[in-house]
Design an enzyme around this catalytic site. Sequence first.
Site, mmCIF file in Angstrom:
data_model
loop_
_atom_site.group_PDB
_atom_site.id
_atom_site.type_symbol
_atom_site.label_atom_id
_atom_site.label_comp_id
_atom_site.label_asym_id
_atom_site.label_seq_id
_atom_site.Cartn_x
_atom_site.Cartn_y
_atom_site.Cartn_z
ATOM 1 N N ASP A 153 0.972 -1.266 -0.011
ATOM 2 C CA ASP A 153 0.084 0.054 0.130
ATOM 3 C C ASP A 153 1.071 1.197 -0.161
ATOM 4 O OD1 ASP A 153 0.824 -0.369 2.540
ATOM 5 O OD2 ASP A 153 -0.700 0.572 3.355
ATOM 6 N N GLU A 171 1.793 -10.004 0.434
ATOM 7 C CA GLU A 171 2.277 -8.800 0.505
ATOM 8 C C GLU A 171 3.573 -8.630 0.777
ATOM 9 O OE1 GLU A 171 -0.438 -5.989 2.477
ATOM 10 O OE2 GLU A 171 0.498 -4.277 1.622
ATOM 11 N N HIS A 173 1.434 -8.819 -3.667
ATOM 12 C CA HIS A 173 0.347 -7.723 -3.412
ATOM 13 C C HIS A 173 1.165 -6.573 -3.140
ATOM 14 C CE1 HIS A 173 -3.674 -6.731 -1.991
ATOM 15 N NE2 HIS A 173 -3.296 -5.999 -1.139
ATOM 16 N N ASP A 204 0.593 -17.745 -4.159
ATOM 17 C CA ASP A 204 1.323 -16.684 -5.121
ATOM 18 C C ASP A 204 0.492 -15.886 -5.921
ATOM 19 O OD1 ASP A 204 2.886 -14.821 -6.250
ATOM 20 O OD2 ASP A 204 3.898 -16.454 -7.623
HETATM 21 O O1 9MR Z 1 -4.466 -3.853 0.004
HETATM 22 C C1 9MR Z 1 -4.356 -3.899 1.472
HETATM 23 C C2 9MR Z 1 -3.098 -4.320 1.854
HETATM 24 O O2 9MR Z 1 -2.173 -3.174 1.471
HETATM 25 C C3 9MR Z 1 -3.295 -4.364 3.479
HETATM 26 O O3 9MR Z 1 -2.112 -4.976 4.078
HETATM 27 C C4 9MR Z 1 -4.355 -5.438 3.958
HETATM 28 C C5 9MR Z 1 -4.478 -5.310 5.412
HETATM 29 O O4 9MR Z 1 -4.713 -4.383 6.007
HETATM 30 O O5 9MR Z 1 -5.616 -4.877 3.207
HETATM 31 C C6 9MR Z 1 -5.316 -4.763 1.958
HETATM 32 O O6 9MR Z 1 -6.965 -4.262 1.692
HETATM 33 C C7 9MR Z 1 -7.740 -5.269 1.509
HETATM 34 C C8 9MR Z 1 -8.764 -5.200 2.565
HETATM 35 O O7 9MR Z 1 -8.127 -5.238 3.833
HETATM 36 C C9 9MR Z 1 -9.975 -6.027 2.613
HETATM 37 N N1 9MR Z 1 -10.570 -5.787 1.169
HETATM 38 C C10 9MR Z 1 -9.544 -6.196 0.031
HETATM 39 C C11 9MR Z 1 -8.326 -5.260 0.375
HETATM 40 C C12 9MR Z 1 -7.353 -5.694 -0.916
HETATM 41 O O8 9MR Z 1 -7.529 -5.504 -2.060
HETATM 42 O O1 9MR Z 2 2.330 -6.712 9.399
HETATM 43 C C1 9MR Z 2 0.960 -6.487 9.836
HETATM 44 C C2 9MR Z 2 0.345 -7.755 10.559
HETATM 45 O O2 9MR Z 2 0.911 -8.068 11.733
HETATM 46 C C3 9MR Z 2 -1.006 -7.475 10.933
HETATM 47 O O3 9MR Z 2 -1.865 -8.648 11.291
HETATM 48 C C4 9MR Z 2 -1.810 -7.017 9.616
HETATM 49 C C5 9MR Z 2 -3.500 -6.890 9.818
HETATM 50 O O4 9MR Z 2 -3.580 -5.577 10.559
HETATM 51 O O5 9MR Z 2 -1.357 -5.848 9.047
HETATM 52 C C6 9MR Z 2 0.051 -5.851 8.747
HETATM 53 O O6 9MR Z 2 0.606 -4.591 8.327
HETATM 54 C C7 9MR Z 2 0.107 -4.277 7.099
HETATM 55 C C8 9MR Z 2 -0.333 -2.797 7.213
HETATM 56 O O7 9MR Z 2 -1.444 -2.860 8.240
HETATM 57 C C9 9MR Z 2 -0.663 -2.153 6.139
HETATM 58 N N1 9MR Z 2 0.422 -2.186 5.094
HETATM 59 C C10 9MR Z 2 0.931 -3.444 4.735
HETATM 60 C C11 9MR Z 2 1.150 -4.235 5.994
HETATM 61 C C12 9MR Z 2 1.465 -5.797 5.740
HETATM 62 O O8 9MR Z 2 0.535 -6.487 5.250
#
Ligand code: 9MR
Ligand code: 9MR
Length: 580
Positions: free
Chosen positions: A195, A559, A506, A550
Site C-alpha cells: 500500500d 504482500e 500484493h 502466489d
Molecule cells: O491492500 C491492502 C493491504 O495493503 C493491507 O495490508 C491489507 C491489510 O490491512 O489490506 C489490503 O486491503 C484489503 C482489505 O483489507 C480488505 N479488502 C480487500 C483489500 C485488498 O484488495
Molecule cells: O504486518 C501487519 C500484521 O501483523 C497485521 O496482522 C496486519 C493486519 O492488521 O497488518 C500488517 O501490516 C500491514 C499494514 O497494516 C498495512 N500495510 C501493509 C502491512 C503488511 O501487510
Amino acid sequence: MKTFSTVLLILTISLCCNCSSSANQGITGGELSPDTLDRILVNQVGYLPTSVKIALLRVKANTFEVVDVSNGKVVFTGKPGPFKYWDLSGDSVSTADFSKVITPGKYQICLTNKAVYSYVFEIKQGIYNDIAKASLKAFYFNRSGMEITKEFGGKWARPAGHPDTLVFVHSSAASAERPEGYKISSPGGWYDAGDYNKYIVNSGISTYTLLLFCQLYPEYIKVFKDNIPESSNKIPDVLDELLYNLRWMLTMQDPNDGGVYHKLTNKKFSGFVMPVKATDTRYVVSKSTAASLDFAATMAMASRVLSKSAFADLKILGKNCLDAAKKAYAWAKANPAIYFKNPSDISTGAYDDMEIKDEFFWASTELGLAGNNPKLISAKEISEQKISVPSWDYSGITGILSISLSENPEALEYKTEAQKIVLSFADKLVEKSESSPYKVSLDFFKWGSNSDVANQAIIKFVAYKISKDKKYLSSIQGDVDYLLGRNATGYCFVTGFGGKRVMNIHHRPSGSDGVTEPYPGFLAGGPNTIVLTDCPGVTRSSFPAKSYTDAMCSYSTNEVAINWNAPLFFVLGAMDALNK
Ligand code: 9MR
Ligand code: 9MR
C-alpha cells in the site's frame, strides 16, 4: 491409464537425459512439472563454498546425487537421513547433506537414477551479493515522492507519486496550534508495503534494523553499493537509503509538543494503480504513545550511528535526531496511554499495538545509550522482557539487542546481562533448527512469517558477533535456505530470484505497471492461516507452513513490507559480509 503411464515414462526418460546432458542451465522450472521439482527442496540461489549445504527430500531414495549442470557429471553421492514428519507442514522430509561439495559451479540434486531433480542452484564466493543488493534496492523502489528513473530502476522505472508536500491534519490529530485541516508538508519516506501509506510504528522498526546493520558491519557498508541515485556520494548506500526514511520520520513530529503522528495516509486503501495515479487526499492521523516511543527509540539509535559518521552534516543530523528523540519520549511520558485506533472515517493499516510496556523499555534504553545516561536503563525491565523475535508490536528484544552490542562503558553491567539473554535465546533457536524436520527455528506462523525467519537469523547473527561460535552460522544457513526455497511451499520467497519464483505479490506498483515481473528484491510475507479468505475461490492448505498462495489478492500471505525487507536485507547483507 496405460497411455498416461506411457506419457509419464517418456517424460521421465527425457528428464533424465536432460539433466545428465551438457545443458548448461540444467532443467528449468518451465520444462518440469512443479510437482517434480517440489520433491526436492533446495536453496535455489545457492551457497558459499564452505557453508553447510542441506537439501530436503520428499521422496524415498537410497542415495542422492549432486550433478554439475555444465557437464552432467555426478560430483557427489550421499545417503539421505531418516524421514521426519513436521506437523506444521503436514509432510515428511529427509535431509540430503552435500556440504562436501565446495567447488564453485551450478548444480542440481538428482534422485532415483536422475528421474527427479531439484531446481538449479549455485555454489560460489559472493553468492549473496546480488540478492543482498536487490533486497536493499527494494526500499528505493518503494520511495514515496521520488521518480524511479531508468538509470536506477531499469524496466521498473516509474514517475514519482505521493509528494506529500500538502498533507492535512486529520480531526483525530488536531491541536490548538495545528487544528483540523491545518496543512503540513511531510515528503519522502518509504511506502509501508504493497500500500502507499506511511506508518511511524513500522517505519521505526524497519529503520532501526538497517541502523543496527550499519552499526554491526561498518566496513562492509563502506563498499556495498546498490546503484541508487545517491551511490555517487561518499555516504554508504545503506545509510543513504535509511536516511530517506529517517528524514521523513522527522517531519511526523509536531514541533509544538514533540508528539508524533501515528501515520500519514489516505482515508482508505487505494486501488491497484501506479503511485502517480493514486492521488487521494493525504492526512496525518492521531498522535499515539506507541508511535512517539518507536520514533524516540529509532531517532536515538540513529544519533548513535550518525555520531560515528565521518560527515559533518550527518553528525549534526544525529544531534537533531537525539533532540527529537528526547522530545518524543517526554511527550510519551506525559501521554502514556494514547493507544491508536483507526478513526471511523479511516480504514488503512492500524499498527495498533495495545501492549506498549516494551516500547517504553526500548525508548528509554535507546535514550540511555545515546544520551550517555545509563540510569534510564533498568535491570528489572531487562529481566521482564518477553523472549521473542522483534516485530512492529514487540520491541523488548530490540532494546536488549542494543544493550548487548553497546560500547558504552557505563552500560557494562547491563550489557553482560543482555548478552546472556541473547545467547540463551539464540541457543534455543539453534536447538529448534537442529531438531526441526525442515531445519529451521520457526515454529509459529504469523502474518509475515518469512520475516520471523529473518528476524530469528538476526538474533543468531548478534549471538555470533558476541561469541564467535560457528554453530550460529550453520543455523542461520538454514534460515537463508528456507527463505530461498527450502520451505514447505517450494518457493524462493524473494522476487526476481530462484527457479520457483514469486510472481504476483500484493504490491500496487507491481500489480499495475504492466511489467510481467514484479519489482525485484522483495520478500513475500509468507505462509500463515490468519486470513484464509483473502482470495475468493482459492483454498489454501490448513497446514500453516504450506498455507501460501502466489496470487495478488493474497494480501495476508503475498504482500511485501518494509519491516520484512529490512531483516531480509540484514541477513543477506550479513551473509555477504561473512564472505569478505
Ligand atoms: O491492500 C491492502 C493491504 O495493503 C493491507 O495490508 C491489507 C491489510 O490491512 O489490506 C489490503 O486491503 C484489503 C482489505 O483489507 C480488505 N479488502 C480487500 C483489500 C485488498 O484488495
Ligand atoms: O504486518 C501487519 C500484521 O501483523 C497485521 O496482522 C496486519 C493486519 O492488521 O497488518 C500488517 O501490516 C500491514 C499494514 O497494516 C498495512 N500495510 C501493509 C502491512 C503488511 O501487510
